[in-house]
Design a protein around this motif. Sequence first.
Motif, PDB file in Angstrom:
ATOM      1  N   ASN A   1       7.495   3.358   0.220  1.00 24.63           N
ATOM      2  CA  ASN A   1       6.258   4.018  -0.169  1.00 24.63           C
ATOM      3  C   ASN A   1       5.121   3.009  -0.051  1.00 24.63           C
ATOM      4  O   ASN A   1       5.156   1.947  -0.689  1.00 24.63           O
ATOM      5  CB  ASN A   1       6.364   4.541  -1.598  1.00 24.63           C
ATOM      6  N   LEU A   2       4.128   3.310   0.759  1.00 25.31           N
ATOM      7  CA  LEU A   2       3.007   2.385   0.947  1.00 25.31           C
ATOM      8  C   LEU A   2       2.291   2.106  -0.366  1.00 25.31           C
ATOM      9  O   LEU A   2       1.769   1.000  -0.567  1.00 25.31           O
ATOM     10  CB  LEU A   2       2.017   2.940   1.972  1.00 25.31           C
ATOM     11  N   CYS A   3       2.290   3.075  -1.263  1.00 27.17           N
ATOM     12  CA  CYS A   3       1.652   2.873  -2.563  1.00 27.17           C
ATOM     13  C   CYS A   3       2.315   1.721  -3.316  1.00 27.17           C
ATOM     14  O   CYS A   3       1.636   0.862  -3.892  1.00 27.17           O
ATOM     15  CB  CYS A   3       1.727   4.167  -3.382  1.00 27.17           C
TER      16      CYS A   3
ATOM     17  N   LYS B   1       4.983   7.650   2.789  1.00 27.47           N
ATOM     18  CA  LYS B   1       6.209   6.907   3.095  1.00 27.47           C
ATOM     19  C   LYS B   1       6.296   6.616   4.591  1.00 27.47           C
ATOM     20  O   LYS B   1       5.976   7.465   5.421  1.00 27.47           O
ATOM     21  CB  LYS B   1       7.439   7.693   2.630  1.00 27.47           C
ATOM     22  N   VAL B   2       6.718   5.381   4.891  1.00 23.83           N
ATOM     23  CA  VAL B   2       6.931   4.968   6.277  1.00 23.83           C
ATOM     24  C   VAL B   2       8.243   4.201   6.346  1.00 23.83           C
ATOM     25  O   VAL B   2       8.806   3.806   5.312  1.00 23.83           O
ATOM     26  CB  VAL B   2       5.781   4.060   6.796  1.00 23.83           C
ATOM     27  N   TYR B   3       8.716   3.991   7.562  1.00 20.00           N
ATOM     28  CA  TYR B   3       9.925   3.191   7.754  1.00 20.00           C
ATOM     29  C   TYR B   3       9.513   1.817   8.264  1.00 20.00           C
ATOM     30  O   TYR B   3       8.976   1.682   9.369  1.00 20.00           O
ATOM     31  CB  TYR B   3      10.872   3.867   8.755  1.00 20.00           C
TER      32      TYR B   3
ATOM     33  N   VAL C   1      -1.844   5.256   9.374  1.00 19.09           N
ATOM     34  CA  VAL C   1      -2.736   4.089   9.429  1.00 19.09           C
ATOM     35  C   VAL C   1      -3.116   3.692   8.010  1.00 19.09           C
ATOM     36  O   VAL C   1      -3.713   4.474   7.272  1.00 19.09           O
ATOM     37  CB  VAL C   1      -4.007   4.398  10.247  1.00 19.09           C
ATOM     38  N   LEU C   2      -2.726   2.471   7.636  1.00 18.81           N
ATOM     39  CA  LEU C   2      -3.127   1.896   6.353  1.00 18.81           C
ATOM     40  C   LEU C   2      -4.303   0.957   6.614  1.00 18.81           C
ATOM     41  O   LEU C   2      -4.162  -0.044   7.319  1.00 18.81           O
ATOM     42  CB  LEU C   2      -1.959   1.131   5.713  1.00 18.81           C
ATOM     43  N   SER C   3      -5.463   1.272   6.043  1.00 18.91           N
ATOM     44  CA  SER C   3      -6.675   0.476   6.266  1.00 18.91           C
ATOM     45  C   SER C   3      -7.050  -0.274   5.001  1.00 18.91           C
ATOM     46  O   SER C   3      -7.013   0.290   3.905  1.00 18.91           O
ATOM     47  CB  SER C   3      -7.839   1.375   6.704  1.00 18.91           C
TER      48      SER C   3
ATOM     49  N   SER D   1      -6.597  -2.710   9.879  1.00 14.51           N
ATOM     50  CA  SER D   1      -5.739  -1.531   9.847  1.00 14.51           C
ATOM     51  C   SER D   1      -4.340  -1.850  10.340  1.00 14.51           C
ATOM     52  O   SER D   1      -4.175  -2.519  11.373  1.00 14.51           O
ATOM     53  CB  SER D   1      -6.337  -0.409  10.704  1.00 14.51           C
ATOM     54  N   LEU D   2      -3.340  -1.366   9.596  1.00 13.34           N
ATOM     55  CA  LEU D   2      -1.937  -1.442  10.003  1.00 13.34           C
ATOM     56  C   LEU D   2      -1.529  -0.052  10.478  1.00 13.34           C
ATOM     57  O   LEU D   2      -1.658   0.926   9.729  1.00 13.34           O
ATOM     58  CB  LEU D   2      -1.050  -1.887   8.845  1.00 13.34           C
ATOM     59  N   ILE D   3      -1.012   0.031  11.708  1.00 12.58           N
ATOM     60  CA  ILE D   3      -0.679   1.323  12.313  1.00 12.58           C
ATOM     61  C   ILE D   3       0.839   1.443  12.433  1.00 12.58           C
ATOM     62  O   ILE D   3       1.468   0.716  13.205  1.00 12.58           O
ATOM     63  CB  ILE D   3      -1.343   1.465  13.693  1.00 12.58           C
ATOM     64  N   PHE D   4       1.420   2.347  11.657  1.00 10.44           N
ATOM     65  CA  PHE D   4       2.867   2.590  11.662  1.00 10.44           C
ATOM     66  C   PHE D   4       3.154   3.786  12.571  1.00 10.44           C
ATOM     67  O   PHE D   4       2.666   4.889  12.317  1.00 10.44           O
ATOM     68  CB  PHE D   4       3.376   2.864  10.246  1.00 10.44           C
TER      69      PHE D   4
END
Length: 338
Positions: free
Chosen positions: A186-188, A217-219, A258-260, A323-326
Amino acid sequence: MNGKQYLKNQLPVILINLLGMLALALFLIAGSNSIGTVLFILSVWCIVLVLSLLSFYLSRKRYLDKLLCMAEQLEERYLLPEIMQVPKKADDQIFYKIMKMAEKSMLEQIGSVQSERREYKEYIEQWIHEAKTPITAMKLLCENNRSSFSREILAELENINQYTEQALYYARSEHAEKDYCVREVNLCDVVHGAIADNKYLLRQSNMTIRTDGIETKVYTDEKWVRFILNQIIGNAIKYHAEQPVLRFTVTKTNDKVVLSVSDNGIGIPKSDLPRIFEKGFTGQNGRKGKNSTGIGLYLCRRLCDKLGIGLTACCENKATTISLIFQMNDFIIGVQGC
């Protein structure tokens, strides 16, 4: 193999043949042979000489071009003697032996360097783990004796911990795949973990934290992504302005998340922006502060490449966004939909 250079190298052979032809012509003329006979013999000699030079040139060119092609296809070109056939000519055999000797020397040198690097890497990792023990102990002492002074020490201890983590991850980044643990995260949780790692530094800089819709959620590997976020947060703290704000946002499309991470700091000059992920590049801001190493964002780029995470940076009106791009492939989307 250059034809002009080949002819230049064969000049002694050509001159010797010309002198031989001249001597033969004088001998034949002295023996009362007709001019026609002398010219015929000399013509045959010239044809044989030209054909022999051309034949030798073509055969050598084929052989050398083949060696050149084999060398270009090799990643470690010093291993060429291992795949080439043992030459039949005496002079080529001498060069082959020289190449084998050079290959053996190179392999010995590489083995020695690799051994030294491995020992040094193991020593660095061991030293960092040992250094973390007194850092943790000092944190506990400060947290059990709360005061304004202890809070300042805790902030500096977070700085020290970041530098030790940076050194540890730098040592491991060459073979990061050996330490992967890719799972659903979970990115949170990752973002709040990174914020907790820097809580005293964030408090010291009076940084306001805002998180908008990051329950996604990401892997990926949680530990490595948390380290990347620590580097980004550390830069935001280092180059903060008055009334600093750090914002975490997540946007989703069909195939990516995308997590910015955005701040309202001093910004990045446009001339520096394309180079911020280069190793050792500190830029104008780093040279002013004289406390930048140019390693943090380089490590972020290196680890993102190994994890398959996109990494971008932009700056508008002194607001910097990393930015992180999953990437989300069909398999992951299907798993999340179950």
